[in-house]
Design an enzyme around this catalytic site. Structure first.
Site, PDB file in Angstrom:
ATOM      1  N   TYR A  18      -5.362   1.706  -0.633  1.00 57.97           N
ATOM      2  CA  TYR A  18      -6.428   2.170  -1.520  1.00 57.97           C
ATOM      3  C   TYR A  18      -7.521   2.910  -0.742  1.00 57.97           C
ATOM      4  CZ  TYR A  18      -4.024  -0.548  -4.981  1.00 57.97           C
ATOM      5  OH  TYR A  18      -3.060  -1.025  -5.816  1.00 57.97           O
ATOM      6  N   ASP A 247       6.137 -14.180 -11.929  1.00 58.13           N
ATOM      7  CA  ASP A 247       5.834 -13.528 -10.664  1.00 58.13           C
ATOM      8  C   ASP A 247       5.037 -14.517  -9.812  1.00 58.13           C
ATOM      9  OD1 ASP A 247       4.726 -12.139  -8.572  1.00 58.13           O
ATOM     10  OD2 ASP A 247       4.057 -10.430  -9.763  1.00 58.13           O
ATOM     11  N   LYS A 276       5.464 -12.412  -0.104  1.00 57.14           N
ATOM     12  CA  LYS A 276       4.313 -12.792   0.720  1.00 57.14           C
ATOM     13  C   LYS A 276       4.611 -13.930   1.711  1.00 57.14           C
ATOM     14  CE  LYS A 276       0.601 -11.033  -2.194  1.00 57.14           C
ATOM     15  NZ  LYS A 276      -0.064 -10.060  -1.351  1.00 57.14           N
TER      16      LYS A 276
END
Ligand code: PLP
Length: 426
Positions: A18, A247, A276
């Protein structure tokens, strides 16, 4: 190369998450990481209260993970997975099936969390195509979610004010339910339960699947909801021929105090996404697990195979380090570490409740959040946090921590007191 040269090259060439290009972000140059600490180029040490974006649950330079990686690198770093297989991946799949909520028997090992969401959705879409229900091709989710940065996950991220609002009109058009109301320990809202039943029933004919983050909506706002909604989703989707995807890329592997957040509700989804912490934060790897019903359905289709196969699928180094990480979890230390961290975060963040700009303080498992009533001033917050020897990455109006499970009392005290200071001034 010295730090100034490296950072100049970084700003000129390297795109950060980002981030603008050329970069105007003052990134900190990390030279080493060990235990819960990052060592910066200038010699400063920072306690990593982020676990490297929620992944490094055992900390850095863990001797067991280091050894597993070195051992595997000495044998084979990668082979293609088409037509070939290997023990690290087979062992990993078996361990995941044994650990996951009962009924998830098949494992697709892929590269990143976003890709595992892509695979999960593909499994569901291909299932309905294969069993002749071709009209079932839309997804539904609740607002406030985050599922990754590739196009399908972006289409089910929070559509308003979220990171992907820019893409409205370009992304596949999905269906959104209101954000689940209440906190983790609250009674479920009866109106919301009714709304779930009505809306899912109304759209069932076109719905392939519902995808949600169970119990904790992470990057969409760090909110915790009552597990009862997950039980309701399970019942309603089953009754309406809609598949359910959980998720657990952020919540999996103990973060909420259970191995998987689905266990708070006692339900098994049709597909489960993991990532992760799967490799203890060492290497990129994720997984999508599904039920035999989905696999059977796909095998009856015109194309009787799951149409997906990334180059680095089931990478042996990632698989070996994931096996080592799951081995550490199997020893069970996390079962006392996570409640210990939860207690420390609750105690340490409590003073923030008194601050005028604090809208909420919430803690669940190894997740602690201070929500402000205004956007965090990132420059001020980062200066306060790093000045207190802590690495955290606030976003929007949230200052939060998801520390490694090996964080000790002093580390947690440093993290929470830095958070309270940042909440006072940022
Ligand atoms: N799903 C959830 C719940 C996440 O928190 C994330 C990342 O933060 C993702 C998916 C995307 O995972 P990745 O960044 O590995 O692509």
């Amino acid at each position: 190369m010295d730090a100034a040269e490296l950072l100049a090259l970084d700003a000129e060439h390297v795109w950060h998450p980002y981030g603008p290009m050329p970069s105007t972000i003052d990134s900190l140059l990390v030279r080493e990481a060990s235990g819960v600490r990052l060592t910066l180029d200038d010699g400063r040490e920072l306690i990593d209260g982020m676990s490297s974006w929620w992944a490094a649950i055992h900390g850095y330079r863990n001797p067991v993970l280091d050894a597993a990686l070195a051992e595997q690198a000495g044998r084979m770093s990668h082979v293609m997975f088409g037509g070939l297989t290997h023990e690290p991946a087979i062992r990993l799949a078996k361990t995941l099936v044994d650990l996951a909520p009962e009924g998830l028997r098949h494992v697709f090992l892929c590269d990143s969390g976003s890709v595992s969401v892509e695979v999960a959705v593909k499994m569901c879409l291909q299932y309905w195509q294969s069993v002749g229900r071709k009209e079932k091709r839309r997804l539904m989710t609740w607002r406030g979610g985050y599922h990754g940065d590739t196009f399908t996950p972006m289409s089910v991220c929070d559509p308003e004010g979220g990171m992907h609002s820019l893409w409205r009109g370009i992304l596949p058009d999905q269906l959104f339910l209101p954000r689940p109301p209440g906190g983790f320990a609250d009674e479920p809202d009866q109106d919301y339960l009714e709304l779930l039943a009505t809306e899912i029933g109304r759209h069932a004919g076109e719905l392939a699947a519902i995808i949600v983050e169970p119990v904790v909506q992470g990057a969409g706002g760090m909110r915790f909801h009552p597990p009862a909604y997950l039980r309701a989703l399970h019942e309603i989707t089953e009754a309406n021929d809609v598949l359910l995807i959980f998720d657990e890329i952020a919540t999996g592997f103990g973060r909420t105090g259970r191995m998987f957040a689905a266990e708070h509700a006692g339900v098994t989804p049709d597909v489960l996404c993991l990532g992760k912490a799967l490799t203890g934060g060492y290497l990129t790897m994720a997984a999508a697990l599904c039920t035999p019903e989905i696999a059977d359905g796909i095998s009856r289709g015109e194309l009787p195979v799951l149409a997906h196969g990334p180059t680095f699928m089931a990478n042996p180094l990632s698989s070996a380090v994931a096996n080592a990480s799951l081995g550490i979890l199997a020893e069970g230390g996390w079962r006392s570490d996570v409640p210990r961290i939860e207690a420390a975060l609750k105690a340490g963040l409590e003073p923030a409740r008194e601050l005028p700009a604090v809208a909420d303080v919430r803690v669940l498992g190894a997740i602690g959040v201070i929500e402000l009533d205004h956007p965090v001033d990132m420059a001020v917050a980062t200066e306060i946090l790093t000045g207190n020897g802590v690495w955290l990455r606030p976003f929007r109006n949230l200052i939060y921590t998801m520390p490694p499970y090996i964080s000790e009392a002093d580390d947690l005290a440093a993290i929470t007191s830095a958070m309270v200071s940042a909440a006072q001034k940022a």
